[in-house]
Motif scaffolding. Structure first.
Motif, PDB file in Angstrom:
ATOM      1  N   UNK A 155      28.393 -53.269 -10.289  1.00 42.93           N
ATOM      2  CA  UNK A 155      28.101 -52.972 -11.696  1.00 42.93           C
ATOM      3  C   UNK A 155      28.375 -54.208 -12.557  1.00 42.93           C
ATOM      4  N   UNK A 156      29.511 -54.845 -12.313  1.00 45.05           N
ATOM      5  CA  UNK A 156      29.861 -56.050 -13.082  1.00 45.05           C
ATOM      6  C   UNK A 156      28.858 -57.164 -12.821  1.00 45.05           C
ATOM      7  N   UNK A 157      28.458 -57.334 -11.565  1.00 41.30           N
ATOM      8  CA  UNK A 157      27.486 -58.376 -11.215  1.00 41.30           C
ATOM      9  C   UNK A 157      26.152 -58.145 -11.924  1.00 41.30           C
ATOM     10  N   UNK A 158      25.715 -56.894 -12.004  1.00 35.85           N
ATOM     11  CA  UNK A 158      24.460 -56.594 -12.685  1.00 35.85           C
ATOM     12  C   UNK A 158      24.586 -56.860 -14.183  1.00 35.85           C
ATOM     13  N   UNK A 159      25.768 -56.606 -14.745  1.00 34.67           N
ATOM     14  CA  UNK A 159      26.006 -56.888 -16.159  1.00 34.67           C
ATOM     15  C   UNK A 159      25.842 -58.382 -16.436  1.00 34.67           C
ATOM     16  N   UNK A 160      26.360 -59.212 -15.541  1.00 35.52           N
ATOM     17  CA  UNK A 160      26.229 -60.665 -15.685  1.00 35.52           C
ATOM     18  C   UNK A 160      24.760 -61.063 -15.653  1.00 35.52           C
ATOM     19  N   UNK A 161      24.008 -60.468 -14.748  1.00 36.55           N
ATOM     20  CA  UNK A 161      22.580 -60.803 -14.636  1.00 36.55           C
ATOM     21  C   UNK A 161      21.838 -60.466 -15.927  1.00 36.55           C
ATOM     22  N   UNK A 162      22.126 -59.297 -16.483  1.00 35.87           N
ATOM     23  CA  UNK A 162      21.473 -58.886 -17.727  1.00 35.87           C
ATOM     24  C   UNK A 162      21.847 -59.835 -18.871  1.00 35.87           C
ATOM     25  N   UNK A 163      23.115 -60.241 -18.904  1.00 28.85           N
ATOM     26  CA  UNK A 163      23.551 -61.184 -19.951  1.00 28.85           C
ATOM     27  C   UNK A 163      22.822 -62.512 -19.828  1.00 28.85           C
ATOM     28  N   UNK A 164      22.698 -63.020 -18.608  1.00 24.76           N
ATOM     29  CA  UNK A 164      22.024 -64.303 -18.400  1.00 24.76           C
ATOM     30  C   UNK A 164      20.561 -64.251 -18.823  1.00 24.76           C
ATOM     31  N   UNK A 165      19.943 -63.063 -18.788  1.00 26.91           N
ATOM     32  CA  UNK A 165      18.538 -62.924 -19.170  1.00 26.91           C
ATOM     33  C   UNK A 165      18.360 -62.777 -20.685  1.00 26.91           C
ATOM     34  N   UNK A 166      19.483 -62.613 -21.413  1.00 20.27           N
ATOM     35  CA  UNK A 166      19.393 -62.397 -22.864  1.00 20.27           C
ATOM     36  C   UNK A 166      20.393 -63.274 -23.620  1.00 20.27           C
ATOM     37  N   UNK A 167      20.331 -64.591 -23.423  1.00 21.44           N
ATOM     38  CA  UNK A 167      21.334 -65.477 -24.036  1.00 21.44           C
ATOM     39  C   UNK A 167      21.248 -65.553 -25.555  1.00 21.44           C
ATOM     40  N   UNK A 168      20.132 -65.129 -26.128  1.00 25.89           N
ATOM     41  CA  UNK A 168      19.980 -65.187 -27.581  1.00 25.89           C
ATOM     42  C   UNK A 168      20.688 -64.043 -28.290  1.00 25.89           C
ATOM     43  N   UNK A 169      20.954 -62.943 -27.566  1.00 24.31           N
ATOM     44  CA  UNK A 169      21.530 -61.763 -28.207  1.00 24.31           C
ATOM     45  C   UNK A 169      22.845 -61.304 -27.575  1.00 24.31           C
ATOM     46  N   UNK A 170      22.957 -61.394 -26.241  1.00 25.30           N
ATOM     47  CA  UNK A 170      24.208 -61.011 -25.579  1.00 25.30           C
ATOM     48  C   UNK A 170      25.204 -62.149 -25.740  1.00 25.30           C
ATOM     49  N   UNK A 187      29.731 -66.362 -11.544  1.00 24.32           N
ATOM     50  CA  UNK A 187      28.387 -65.859 -11.276  1.00 24.32           C
ATOM     51  C   UNK A 187      27.498 -65.959 -12.505  1.00 24.32           C
ATOM     52  N   UNK A 188      28.089 -66.276 -13.650  1.00 23.87           N
ATOM     53  CA  UNK A 188      27.303 -66.393 -14.879  1.00 23.87           C
ATOM     54  C   UNK A 188      26.885 -67.842 -15.104  1.00 23.87           C
ATOM     55  N   UNK A 189      25.672 -68.035 -15.597  1.00 27.02           N
ATOM     56  CA  UNK A 189      25.166 -69.384 -15.869  1.00 27.02           C
ATOM     57  C   UNK A 189      25.649 -69.908 -17.219  1.00 27.02           C
ATOM     58  N   UNK A 190      26.001 -69.012 -18.137  1.00 28.85           N
ATOM     59  CA  UNK A 190      26.286 -69.376 -19.522  1.00 28.85           C
ATOM     60  C   UNK A 190      27.791 -69.438 -19.749  1.00 28.85           C
ATOM     61  N   UNK A 191      28.316 -70.644 -19.983  1.00 29.08           N
ATOM     62  CA  UNK A 191      29.756 -70.803 -20.174  1.00 29.08           C
ATOM     63  C   UNK A 191      30.186 -70.601 -21.617  1.00 29.08           C
ATOM     64  N   UNK A 192      29.236 -70.300 -22.503  1.00 34.58           N
ATOM     65  CA  UNK A 192      29.605 -70.072 -23.900  1.00 34.58           C
ATOM     66  C   UNK A 192      30.038 -68.638 -24.144  1.00 34.58           C
ATOM     67  N   UNK A 193      29.722 -67.736 -23.232  1.00 35.24           N
ATOM     68  CA  UNK A 193      29.954 -66.312 -23.460  1.00 35.24           C
ATOM     69  C   UNK A 193      31.433 -66.004 -23.675  1.00 35.24           C
ATOM     70  N   UNK A 194      31.692 -65.055 -24.570  1.00 37.37           N
ATOM     71  CA  UNK A 194      33.064 -64.699 -24.921  1.00 37.37           C
ATOM     72  C   UNK A 194      33.522 -63.523 -24.067  1.00 37.37           C
ATOM     73  N   UNK A 195      34.791 -63.542 -23.709  1.00 39.21           N
ATOM     74  CA  UNK A 195      35.392 -62.437 -22.961  1.00 39.21           C
ATOM     75  C   UNK A 195      36.448 -61.791 -23.839  1.00 39.21           C
ATOM     76  N   UNK A 196      36.226 -60.527 -24.169  1.00 42.83           N
ATOM     77  CA  UNK A 196      37.180 -59.769 -24.970  1.00 42.83           C
ATOM     78  C   UNK A 196      37.893 -58.773 -24.065  1.00 42.83           C
ATOM     79  N   UNK A 197      39.210 -58.792 -24.104  1.00 44.93           N
ATOM     80  CA  UNK A 197      39.996 -57.961 -23.201  1.00 44.93           C
ATOM     81  C   UNK A 197      40.793 -56.926 -23.977  1.00 44.93           C
ATOM     82  N   UNK A 198      40.542 -55.631 -23.726  1.00 49.89           N
ATOM     83  CA  UNK A 198      41.314 -54.570 -24.383  1.00 49.89           C
ATOM     84  C   UNK A 198      42.606 -54.304 -23.618  1.00 49.89           C
ATOM     85  N   UNK A 199      43.424 -53.421 -24.182  1.00 44.91           N
ATOM     86  CA  UNK A 199      44.644 -53.025 -23.493  1.00 44.91           C
ATOM     87  C   UNK A 199      45.690 -54.119 -23.454  1.00 44.91           C
ATOM     88  N   UNK A 200      45.864 -54.843 -24.566  1.00 44.77           N
ATOM     89  CA  UNK A 200      46.855 -55.926 -24.617  1.00 44.77           C
ATOM     90  C   UNK A 200      48.125 -55.436 -25.311  1.00 44.77           C
TER      91      UNK A 200
END
Length: 468
Positions: A368-383, A397-410
């Protein structure tokens, strides 16, 4: 040492004959050191011999046994000499802490690796990678037996000093001296060792990419909302997002005004509020402008594209009019991104995809996570990135190193809430690759929310700086 070698021969930890090895070739000698766990006196002799080989030669803060045969040896050594020990997992669990290295340590500490024997040194180098990944420094390795087939040279090429209690040559000499081996057997082993050297030229590997600063990520970002988020984080020295999950609209607005100076992003759940209208939306966006933060409506869209268009742009909440960021599951497929993009892209909004969740038993993992990465890589203008928990384990596994990672439960202390929520502290979350730390009850339920927000802001920023 003679007593030890004779004992190893007696319990068949060192055997002679004709043995097929893993590589398929046949060897006149076979070392089966796993049997020593059944002989406590031999185990202690082995650990003591290895300790004497390294004592005074290497300085270290902790030790780590190379799985699996060396683990009881390392344990015996630690018990007899009061050493702090770590343990490497060969298989990292998909649940719990998901740690590859177990035990207590601090980044920057030196670690002595403990193995049973060395041939090529590959098992040691695998452990070295795992230790380096958690920022432990390794320069020394101790083994019981050096097979003299090139392992010492291979490890040296990687900056590691090898200390051995015994070599194959020494074992052969002792056993021959005591009449345990014929000259013919001794010669056959020496010939085998000489013919099967495994010295490998050092291959220059590309260093793991360094963690990008928020400024560097902003420069790479293809989405305006993402650029604004990173620039806000830098300007305010804050990677804190507060989840304002209160029911009272009046209380929510008052709390946001208090904590606003300390956050880069406010996370809302507007459908739990007792009052919502255009005036409330205006008050919220005014606060965002006043304190310079972005608004993230945690809507978690999860329907087909045509439906989410209406959910995002219309209805009671008109989410697209006042929020900068929303998020979505990809369960319906990539069409959900197309639908949300139809509304948000032209308004310079951004979309987060749920790659992982912080709740116990989550199914957002693996494929599921891998597929999420694929979808993000196909939509770099909006995701613009992901809701994630342990991004370092899959971001490569992601091509885009600009993407932000937000982590809940801190939370400042690890733990759980009894309802499935699993907490991580700021330092461990940042070390796992998080960019933005989402804190809820730790701020809005605190006796002094403003002071609590300032504390989380400081802890998160310091953790980020320490990782650069």
């Amino acid at each position: 040492m003679e007593t030890l070698v004779l004992k190893l021969h007696e319990i068949e930890a060192v055997k002679f004959g004709n043995f097929k090895l893993k590589s398929g070739i046949f060897s006149p000698i076979y070392l089966d050191l796993r049997v020593i766990v059944s002989y406590p006196d031999v185990l202690r002799q082995v650990s003591e011999a290895m300790w004497k080989a390294v004592e005074g030669n290497a300085k270290f803060d902790v030790t780590c046994g190379v799985p699996y045969t060396a683990l009881p040896i390392a344990t015996a050594m630690a018990l007899d000499h009061g050493l702090k020990m770590l343990m490497r997992r060969k298989e990292v669990k998909e649940y719990g802490t998901k740690k590859a290295i177990e035990g207590h340590f601090e980044p920057g500490q030196t670690c002595l690796m403990v193995d049973d024997l060395v041939t090529s040194g590959m098992s040691v180098l695998e452990t070295l990678d795992a230790l380096n990944a958690v920022k432990l420094v390794c320069t020394d390795v101790v083994v019981l037996i050096d097979r003299e087939q090139g392992g010492k040279e291979n490890l040296k090429s990687h900056g590691l000093n090898l200390y051995s209690a015994l070599t194959i040559s020494e074992i052969l000499s002792i056993l021959s001296k005591h009449g345990k081996l014929t000259d013919e057997v001794v010669k056959s082993v020496h010939d085998f060792i000489a013919a099967n050297k495994v010295v490998k030229p050092k291959v220059e590997t590309q260093a793991a990419p360094k963690r990008l600063s928020y400024e560097e990520k902003a420069a790479l970002a293809k989405n305006e909302a993402l650029k604004r988020l990173y620039n806000t984080m830098v300007a305010k020295k804050s990677n804190l997002s507060v989840a304002m999950d209160v029911n009272s609209t009046e209380k929510m607005l008052a709390l946001v005004d208090e904590i606003g100076p300390h956050i880069c992003c406010l996370k809302t759940h507007v459908d739990v509020l007792d009052v919502w209208n255009d005036g409330v939306a205006k008050s919220l966006t005014d606060l965002a402008e006043k304190h310079n933060f972005l608004i993230f409506e945690d809507r978690k869209f999860a329907d087909i594209g045509n439906t989410v268009v209406s959910q995002y742009s219309g209805g009671v909440y008109k989410i697209s009019e006042w929020s900068d960021i929303v998020n979505a599951h990809i369960v319906p497929g990539p069409g959900i991104v197309d639908g949300l993009k139809q509304v948000g892209l032209g308004q310079n909004k951004g979309l987060l995809l749920l790659a992982e969740m912080s709740s116990a038993g989550t199914m957002a993992k693996g494929s599921y996570t891998e597929e999420t990465v694929r979808v993000a890589d196909e939509n770099p203008d909006f995701v613009i990135g992901f809701i994630s928990v342990n991004p370092n384990s899959w971001t490569k596994k992601s091509k885009d190193r600009s993407l932000v990672h937000m982590t809940p439960g801190i939370k400042l202390q690890k733990g759980g809430d009894g309802l499935g929520q699993q907490y991580n502290d700021p330092k461990s979350a940042i070390a796992r690759g998080s960019d933005v730390l989402i804190v809820g009850r730790g701020v809005y339920k605190a006796e002094d929310p403003k002071s609590s927000a300032a504390e989380y802001q400081k802890a998160g920023w310091e953790a980020y700086l320490s990782e650069l």
